[in-house]
Design an enzyme around this catalytic site. Structure first.
Site, mmCIF file in Angstrom:
data_model
loop_
_atom_site.group_PDB
_atom_site.id
_atom_site.type_symbol
_atom_site.label_atom_id
_atom_site.label_comp_id
_atom_site.label_asym_id
_atom_site.label_seq_id
_atom_site.Cartn_x
_atom_site.Cartn_y
_atom_site.Cartn_z
ATOM 1 N N GLU A 1 -52.007 -7.897 21.262
ATOM 2 C CA GLU A 1 -51.008 -8.436 20.339
ATOM 3 C C GLU A 1 -49.650 -7.993 20.860
ATOM 4 O O GLU A 1 -49.264 -6.844 20.705
ATOM 5 C CB GLU A 1 -51.252 -7.928 18.917
ATOM 6 C CG GLU A 1 -52.633 -8.238 18.382
ATOM 7 C CD GLU A 1 -52.938 -9.723 18.331
ATOM 8 O OE1 GLU A 1 -51.991 -10.527 18.223
ATOM 9 O OE2 GLU A 1 -54.125 -10.084 18.412
ATOM 10 N N CYS B 1 -42.728 -8.096 15.682
ATOM 11 C CA CYS B 1 -42.971 -9.165 16.659
ATOM 12 C C CYS B 1 -42.723 -10.547 16.079
ATOM 13 O O CYS B 1 -42.521 -11.499 16.830
ATOM 14 C CB CYS B 1 -44.412 -9.084 17.176
ATOM 15 S SG CYS B 1 -44.774 -7.573 18.080
#
Length: 481
Positions: A249, A287
Site C-alpha cells: 500500500e 496517501c
C-alpha cells in the site's frame, strides 16, 4: 509517558541492550523511550512464529474471534489514553487521533466477525464433464505462513491494526514492525494481545531499526510481507523477494474532480469544505489526502475562492487543543521537504493563493494554482498540507487529468449524474472512486489499494485475509451426487 517501553517478543515483554527516544514533533518533548530488540531476539521471534504456524492455523475460530473481540473492547476502554499517545508521538490533532482509535476498534471487530465465517468451504460439482462423474471438489483457504507487517507513521495505530487483525483472523503468525518515529501505538496493541489466549509465539511487536529490515524481508520463514509506506521502499522490497507474496500500500496523488453539474452554491460549499478538510487532515500525511483539484471551467472561478477561504479557516496549532485541525508534520525534515517543493513550484510560475510558510515542523495549509506539470509538487506525492487547483474543459479532460499520474490510489468525483459516476468507475485508473466526495474516504472493511505505482494487493479486513491465505482444493471420488 516518559518511561522505557519494553517490546513484545513471542507474546511476552522483553528488553534489549539499547533504546531510542520518541519525541513530539510539536514541541520536541520526550514522549517515551523504547527498547530495541537485539539480533538474537529478532531471530527468537521469527523462529517462534515459524514453529507455531501449524498449531496456530488449527486454532478454533472462536478462540481467534474472542481474541479480536477482546482487543476491540479494550481499545474502547482505553480510547482517550491511546489517542493522547498517538497525538504525542505523531503530532496528530487530538480529534483526529480519537477518530483513529475508533477506526482501530472497528478493524478488530470486523476481523472477529470475519474469523467466525471465514473458510466455510466452497463445494463444486465436477461431473459437468464425463470424466468427473462421482467427483466433488471442496475448496478452502489456508494461511501462507508467517506475516511480516511493516507499518508507517501516519496512522500508527490503525495501520498496525490492518496488519495484525487479519493475520489473527486467519490463524497466521505475525511479526509487526511499527514505524521508528511512532512505535508506541503498536506496542499498545501488544499489551492488549498479551491479555488474550492466543498461542505463545504467534505474534511479536518489534521496534527494530529500518536498516535491520533487509534481513527480515529476506528471511524464508516469513513468506508474506504486508507493507504500507513509500513507493521507493515498497518496490525495493518486492524486487528483492520476487517469490514472496507481497501486499504493498504505497503513495498517491489524490484528485478531487468537480464537474459542471456540481454547480449550486450548496454543492460548491460542500465540495470546498471537504477539499479543505481532507487536503490538510493529518497535516496532509495521508496517501488519499486531496492533493489535486480538477474543476470544470464552468465552476472553477466560483469554487477556488471558496476552497481558499475554507483552507484559511483550518485551525492550526497545538495538537492537544481539541479545536486544532492541522498539526505539525512528523518532523522538521518533512516540513522542509514540503517547503522546498512549494518554493520550486512558485519559482516555476505557480501562483501561491494561500499558505506557503513553515515554522519548525509545521507547514501552513497551502493552495497553489497554475502549477507547471513537470514540477515535483505536481508529479510526486506531497504528503503535506498542499493543494493544487486546475481548470479543465469538460469531463473527458478532467478524467484524463486524473489519469495523468504515475499513481492510482483513489479519486473523488463530485457529480450528481449516475451515468457519469459509472463512467468514472470504468475510466479512472485508480483503486477506488468516491462519488460525491473527496478521495480521502475509506471504510476499513472495504477493499483498499491502488494500481500503477500505488501498490499491489488490497487491505480492508476480508481482503487482507485473502492475501494472507491461499486456496487448497480437495477432491472426493465415488460420490452419488
Amino acid at each position: 509517558m516518559t518511561s522505557t517501553h519494553a517490546f513484545w517478543l513471542a507474546g511476552r515483554q522483553a528488553t534489549g541492550e539499547d533504546a531510542f527516544d520518541v519525541t513530539s514533533p510539536w514541541d520536541g518533548r520526550l514522549v517515551g523511550t523504547v527498547s530495541i530488540p537485539t539480533d538474537a531476539q529478532v531471530e527468537e521471534a521469527v523462529a517462534a512464529a515459524h514453529a507455531v504456524e501449524a498449531e496456530y492455523a488449527a486454532t478454533p475460530a472462536h478462540v481467534r474471534a474472542a481474541a479480536l473481540d477482546h482487543v476491540s473492547k479494550r481499545l474502547v476502554e482505553r480510547t482517550e489514553e491511546i489517542a493522547q499517545l498517538i497525538s504525542a508521538e505523531n503530532g496528530k490533532p487530538i480529534k483526529w487521533a480519537r477518530g483513529e482509535v475508533g477506526r482501530a476498534v472497528s478493524v478488530f471487530r470486523f476481523a472477529a466477525e470475519e474469523a467466525r465465517r471465514f473458510n466455510g468451504g466452497e463445494a463444486q460439482r465436477l461431473d459437468t464433464d464425463a470424466g468427473g462423474v462421482g467427483r466433488l471438489a471442496l475448496t478452502r483457504r489456508f494461511p501462507r505462513g508467517t506475516v511480516l507487517g511493516i507499518a508507517p507513521f501516519n496512522f500508527p495505530l490503525n495501520l498496525c491494526a490492518h496488519k495484525v487483525a487479519p493475520a489473527i483472523a486467519v490463524g497466521a503468525p505475525i511479526i509487526l514492525k511499527p514505524a521508528p518515529a511512532t512505535p508506541l501505538s503498536g506496542l499498545i496493541l501488544g499489551e492488549l494481545l498479551a491479555e488474550t489466549d492466543l498461542p505463545a509465539g504467534s505474534w511479536s511487536v518489534l521496534p527494530v531499526a529500518n536498516d535491520k529490515m533487509p534481513a527480515l524481508v529476506q528471511d524464508e520463514r516469513l513468506p508474506v510481507i504486508s507493507f504500507t509506506g513509500s513507493e521507493k521502499v515498497g518496490y525495493a522490497i518486492m524486487d528483492s523477494v520476487p517469490r514472496k507474496h507481497c501486499t504493498l500500500e504505497l503513495g498517491g496523488n489524490g484528485a478531487a474532480v468537480v464537474l459542471a453539474d456540481w454547480a449550486s452554491d450548496e454543492d460548491l460549499d460542500w465540495a470546498a469544505t471537504r477539499i479543505a478538510t481532507f487536503s490538510n487532515y493529518q497535516a496532509g500525511q495521508s496517501c488519499i489526502s486531496v492533493q489535486r483539484v480538477i474543476a470544470d471551467a464552468s465552476v472553477y472561478e466560483r469554487l477556488v475562492p471558496k476552497i481558499v477561504a475554507a483552507v484559511e479557516a483550518q485551525v492550526t496549532g497545538d495538537p492537544d487543543d481539541a479545536s486544532t485541525d492541522v498539526g505539525p508534520l512528523v518532523n522538521e525534515d518533512a516540513a522542509k521537504r514540503v517547503e522546498s517543493w512549494v518554493d520550486e513550484a512558485v519559482k516555476a510560475g505557480a501562483s501561491l493563493l494561500t499558505g506557503g510558510k513553515r515554522e519548525g515542523a509545521s507547514y501552513a495549509p497551502t493552495v497553489l494554482a497554475d502549477v507547471p506539470a513537470d514540477t515535483t509538487v505536481s508529479c510526486e506525492e506531497v504528503f503535506g498540507p498542499v493543494l493544487t487547483v486546475r481548470k479543465v474543459e469538460g469531463e473527458a479532460e478532467a478524467f484524463a487529468a486524473v489519469n495523468d499520474s504515475k499513481y492510482g490510489l483513489q479519486a473523488g468525483v463530485f457529480t450528481h449524474d449516475l451515468q457519469t459516476a459509472f463512467r468514472a468507475h470504468r475510466e479512472l485508473e485508480v483503486g477506488g472512486v468516491i462519488v460525491g466526495d473527496v478521495p480521502s474516504y475509506r471504510a476499513d472493511q472495504m477493499p483498499y489499494g491502488g494500481v500503477k505505482q500505488s501498490g499491489v494487493g488490497r487491505e480492508g479486513v476480508r481482503f487482507a485475509m485473502d492475501d494472507y491465505t491461499y486456496e487448497r482444493v480437495m477432491v472426493f471420488t465415488g460420490l452419488a451426487l
